[in-house]
Design a protein around this motif. Structure first.
Motif, PDB file in Angstrom:
ATOM      1  N   LEU A 191       0.830  -1.208   0.000  1.00 40.02           N
ATOM      2  CA  LEU A 191       0.000   0.000   0.000  1.00 40.02           C
ATOM      3  C   LEU A 191       0.864   1.257   0.000  1.00 40.02           C
ATOM      4  N   ASP A 192       1.947   1.244   0.789  1.00 37.11           N
ATOM      5  CA  ASP A 192       2.857   2.391   0.770  1.00 37.11           C
ATOM      6  C   ASP A 192       3.461   2.573  -0.618  1.00 37.11           C
ATOM      7  N   GLY A 193       3.722   1.476  -1.301  1.00 37.75           N
ATOM      8  CA  GLY A 193       4.229   1.565  -2.666  1.00 37.75           C
ATOM      9  C   GLY A 193       3.238   2.234  -3.609  1.00 37.75           C
ATOM     10  N   LEU A 194       1.943   1.890  -3.463  1.00 37.34           N
ATOM     11  CA  LEU A 194       0.929   2.537  -4.290  1.00 37.34           C
ATOM     12  C   LEU A 194       0.858   4.037  -3.998  1.00 37.34           C
ATOM     13  N   SER A 195       1.016   4.407  -2.733  1.00 42.17           N
ATOM     14  CA  SER A 195       1.005   5.827  -2.374  1.00 42.17           C
ATOM     15  C   SER A 195       2.169   6.563  -3.027  1.00 42.17           C
ATOM     16  N   GLU A 196       3.354   5.934  -3.032  1.00 41.60           N
ATOM     17  CA  GLU A 196       4.501   6.558  -3.689  1.00 41.60           C
ATOM     18  C   GLU A 196       4.278   6.644  -5.201  1.00 41.60           C
ATOM     19  N   GLN A 197       3.618   5.650  -5.759  1.00 47.59           N
ATOM     20  CA  GLN A 197       3.293   5.691  -7.190  1.00 47.59           C
ATOM     21  C   GLN A 197       2.513   6.960  -7.512  1.00 47.59           C
ATOM     22  N   LEU A 198       1.541   7.305  -6.669  1.00 51.15           N
ATOM     23  CA  LEU A 198       0.756   8.517  -6.891  1.00 51.15           C
ATOM     24  C   LEU A 198       1.571   9.775  -6.635  1.00 51.15           C
ATOM     25  N   ARG A 199       2.446   9.731  -5.637  1.00 49.44           N
ATOM     26  CA  ARG A 199       3.177  10.940  -5.239  1.00 49.44           C
ATOM     27  C   ARG A 199       4.292  11.301  -6.212  1.00 49.44           C
ATOM     28  N   ILE A 200       5.109  10.302  -6.611  1.00 55.41           N
ATOM     29  CA  ILE A 200       6.280  10.615  -7.429  1.00 55.41           C
ATOM     30  C   ILE A 200       6.277   9.909  -8.782  1.00 55.41           C
ATOM     31  N   GLY A 201       5.285   9.039  -9.011  1.00 55.69           N
ATOM     32  CA  GLY A 201       5.220   8.355 -10.297  1.00 55.69           C
ATOM     33  C   GLY A 201       5.992   7.057 -10.369  1.00 55.69           C
ATOM     34  N   VAL A 202       6.592   6.617  -9.259  1.00 52.58           N
ATOM     35  CA  VAL A 202       7.355   5.370  -9.213  1.00 52.58           C
ATOM     36  C   VAL A 202       6.965   4.606  -7.953  1.00 52.58           C
ATOM     37  N   ASN A 203       6.698   3.320  -8.089  1.00 51.04           N
ATOM     38  CA  ASN A 203       6.403   2.451  -6.954  1.00 51.04           C
ATOM     39  C   ASN A 203       7.686   1.724  -6.543  1.00 51.04           C
ATOM     40  N   PRO A 204       8.240   1.997  -5.348  1.00 54.52           N
ATOM     41  CA  PRO A 204       9.452   1.294  -4.938  1.00 54.52           C
ATOM     42  C   PRO A 204       9.194  -0.142  -4.489  1.00 54.52           C
ATOM     43  N   PHE A 205       7.902  -0.520  -4.290  1.00 58.63           N
ATOM     44  CA  PHE A 205       7.579  -1.836  -3.732  1.00 58.63           C
ATOM     45  C   PHE A 205       6.603  -2.629  -4.594  1.00 58.63           C
ATOM     46  N   PRO A 206       6.812  -2.791  -5.888  1.00 55.93           N
ATOM     47  CA  PRO A 206       5.942  -3.690  -6.663  1.00 55.93           C
ATOM     48  C   PRO A 206       6.431  -5.124  -6.489  1.00 55.93           C
ATOM     49  N   LEU A 207       6.304  -5.642  -5.288  1.00 59.35           N
ATOM     50  CA  LEU A 207       7.002  -6.865  -4.886  1.00 59.35           C
ATOM     51  C   LEU A 207       6.260  -8.122  -5.302  1.00 59.35           C
ATOM     52  N   GLY A 208       7.012  -9.151  -5.661  1.00 61.71           N
ATOM     53  CA  GLY A 208       6.508 -10.501  -5.780  1.00 61.71           C
ATOM     54  C   GLY A 208       6.817 -11.273  -4.505  1.00 61.71           C
ATOM     55  N   PHE A 209       6.271 -12.486  -4.379  1.00 62.64           N
ATOM     56  CA  PHE A 209       6.381 -13.265  -3.147  1.00 62.64           C
ATOM     57  C   PHE A 209       7.180 -14.546  -3.364  1.00 62.64           C
ATOM     58  N   ILE A 210       7.994 -14.881  -2.389  1.00 62.51           N
ATOM     59  CA  ILE A 210       8.612 -16.197  -2.308  1.00 62.51           C
ATOM     60  C   ILE A 210       8.515 -16.688  -0.871  1.00 62.51           C
ATOM     61  N   GLY A 211       8.756 -17.982  -0.658  1.00 62.97           N
ATOM     62  CA  GLY A 211       8.944 -18.553   0.662  1.00 62.97           C
ATOM     63  C   GLY A 211      10.354 -19.102   0.773  1.00 62.97           C
ATOM     64  N   SER A 212      10.855 -19.211   1.989  1.00 64.19           N
ATOM     65  CA  SER A 212      12.218 -19.713   2.214  1.00 64.19           C
ATOM     66  C   SER A 212      12.245 -20.570   3.470  1.00 64.19           C
ATOM     67  N   THR A 213      13.267 -21.416   3.575  1.00 62.24           N
ATOM     68  CA  THR A 213      13.432 -22.190   4.802  1.00 62.24           C
ATOM     69  C   THR A 213      14.196 -21.372   5.840  1.00 62.24           C
ATOM     70  N   ASP A 214      15.474 -21.081   5.601  1.00 61.54           N
ATOM     71  CA  ASP A 214      16.342 -20.289   6.474  1.00 61.54           C
ATOM     72  C   ASP A 214      16.690 -20.975   7.785  1.00 61.54           C
ATOM     73  N   THR A 215      16.407 -22.246   7.933  1.00 67.35           N
ATOM     74  CA  THR A 215      17.013 -22.940   9.069  1.00 67.35           C
ATOM     75  C   THR A 215      18.512 -23.046   8.798  1.00 67.35           C
TER      76      THR A 215
END
Length: 430
Positions: free
Chosen positions: A152-176
């Motif tokens: 949501l913060d990324g969408l807000s930046e999209q409106l404010r400056i024209g660029v979304n810094p967080f158009p993120l995709g998702f992954i899962g990880s183990t990390d043990t």
């Protein structure tokens, strides 16, 4: 914890860039860009934010250097967008999707946001600030520790400056820290690190050198839709965010969206082909004139299991929407297929599962509240029927007289509802 996992497309890599040279994320991105992409050696690189749920409001805080004008902010937001296309939505230190009752976001509580969270009581809300000590299970918790609200913060930046810094995709990880990547089954969990978790008492406790213990899980997995099983193809798929994450099971998800997807795709054997032809896949972005709400098509297959372990049927498939309104940023969950009230359950004393479920779920969805003037994201969440959590399986395997106190602690979750998340599809007006 502000770690990044740095991944290269091939063996053309620069000398390591460490925290000593670049102690900030912005410095890391710029140094990698200069030493790799801008060096014109065939090097390509991306970084994956790691375990944001422990970041005390820092992982997705939007910040630029003092005095940066709009052009400089756009440049830095574009750099972040390119360098960090995906994020860990789940790994063995917990869930980073969402959390209820945090300040700054509108919308009804989502019971599934309680999934795999810290057992600490009365954790303070960071509000607009930050804290410290997340790895030690101290400090505050922020909406900026969870991807649903970062988007949501990324969408807000999209409106404010024209660029979304967080158009993120998702992954899962183990990390043990056991050198066993992909070992994410509840029945096979041996703890965070063998030297700290070599007895049931330690695994079920509060943790050793790394605090967590009972709060930890076996971790998650990443699914990648790539043209072939090669490093460059997998890297390119991560770059375009055509990925999904799971909490451990091998659930498989397809997700397409757009204005031109035809009716009846769930019964069409060419679903995938037509999804690519007439829409965009998970991780994609679309816009344009909207004569009607876009259509989304989602398909999920259950974990098939193997010769020693059956997979668990699927219960429900949901789409989570985030958008901006005059009242503020808001999220909402829509059921697309399956049934949350299917009566499925599991007996924690025996781990016998009951109730109906699905091997395959497919659904088509049009947003009944679509506003063509507002940017929005849509991602998929697929839930299995309930099953036993690893600690219950471990406790049940011990003779009753040898079960540690946590086995009898009613505050400790005994069951789990495993899941998958497909990367968002983004709608941008125009």
């Amino acid at each position: 914890t502000l770690h990044r996992n740095v991944i290269f497309r091939n063996d053309r890599v620069p000398l390591p860039i460490t925290h000593y040279e670049e102690p900030t994320p912005q410095g890391l991105w710029q140094a990698l860009d200069d030493a790799c992409r801008n060096a014109r050696t065939g090097c390509d690189v991306l970084a994956i934010p790691h375990n944001p749920n422990e970041s005390n409001g820092k992982m997705f805080r939007i910040e630029y250097p003092d005095g940066a004008n709009l052009d400089e902010q756009r440049r830095l937001a574009t750099l972040r967008q390119r360098m960090e296309p995906v994020v860990e939505i789940y790994q063995h230190k917990g869930d980073s999707e969402c959390r209820n009752s945090l300040s700054g976001v509108l919308g009804a509580p989502d019971e599934q946001c309680d999934f795999e969270k810290t057992l600490r009581k009365n954790v303070p809300d960071c509000g607009e600030g930050t804290g410290s000590g997340g790895t030690a299970r101290t400090g505050c918790i922020s909406r900026r520790d969870f991807v649903r609200y970062a988007l949501l913060d990324g969408l807000s930046e999209q409106l404010r400056i024209g660029v979304n810094p967080f158009p993120l995709g998702f992954i899962g990880s183990t990390d043990t820290h056991n050198g066993s990547p992909g070992n994410a089954e509840e029945s096979g969990f041996v703890g965070h690190r063998g030297t700290d978790d070599d007895t049931p008492e330690k695994q079920l406790g509060g943790g050793g050198i790394t605090i967590g213990g009972m709060e930890f899980s076996p971790g998650g997995l990443v699914g990648v839709w790539a043209e072939e099983n090669s490093r460059p193809a997998l890297f390119d798929a991560l770059r375009r965010r055509e990925t999904f994450g799971t909490s451990g099971p091998r659930i498989t998800v397809r997700f397409f969206g757009g204005f031109d997807l035809p009716d009846g795709l769930c019964s069409d054997p060419r679903l995938v082909e037509k999804g690519y032809q007439n829409g965009v896949p998970m991780g994609g972005t679309f816009g344009g004139k909207a004569a009607q709400a876009p259509r989304f098509v989602v398909q999920a297959l259950r974990d098939p299991g193997d010769g020693t372990r059956p997979g668990t049927p699927l219960q429900v498939m949901q789409i989570v929407k985030g958008t901006l309104t005059a009242q503020g940023p808001i999220t909402k969950v829509f059921d697309v297929a399956g049934n949350r009230a299917n009566g499925a359950s599991v007996d924690p004393t025996t781990c016998v599962q009951k109730g109906e479920g699905a091997d395959l779920l497919c659904g088509s969805f049009r947003d009944p509240e679509f506003d063509p003037k507002q940017p929005a994201y849509y991602y998929v969440r697929v839930l299995e029927n309930p099953s036993c959590r690893w600690n219950t399986l471990l406790c049940n395997a011990l003779p009753a007289a040898q079960r540690p106190a946590p086995c009898l602690d009613a505050s400790v979750p005994k069951t789990i509802q495993e899941r998958a998340w497909a990367s968002p599809i983004y709608y941008i007006p125009g």
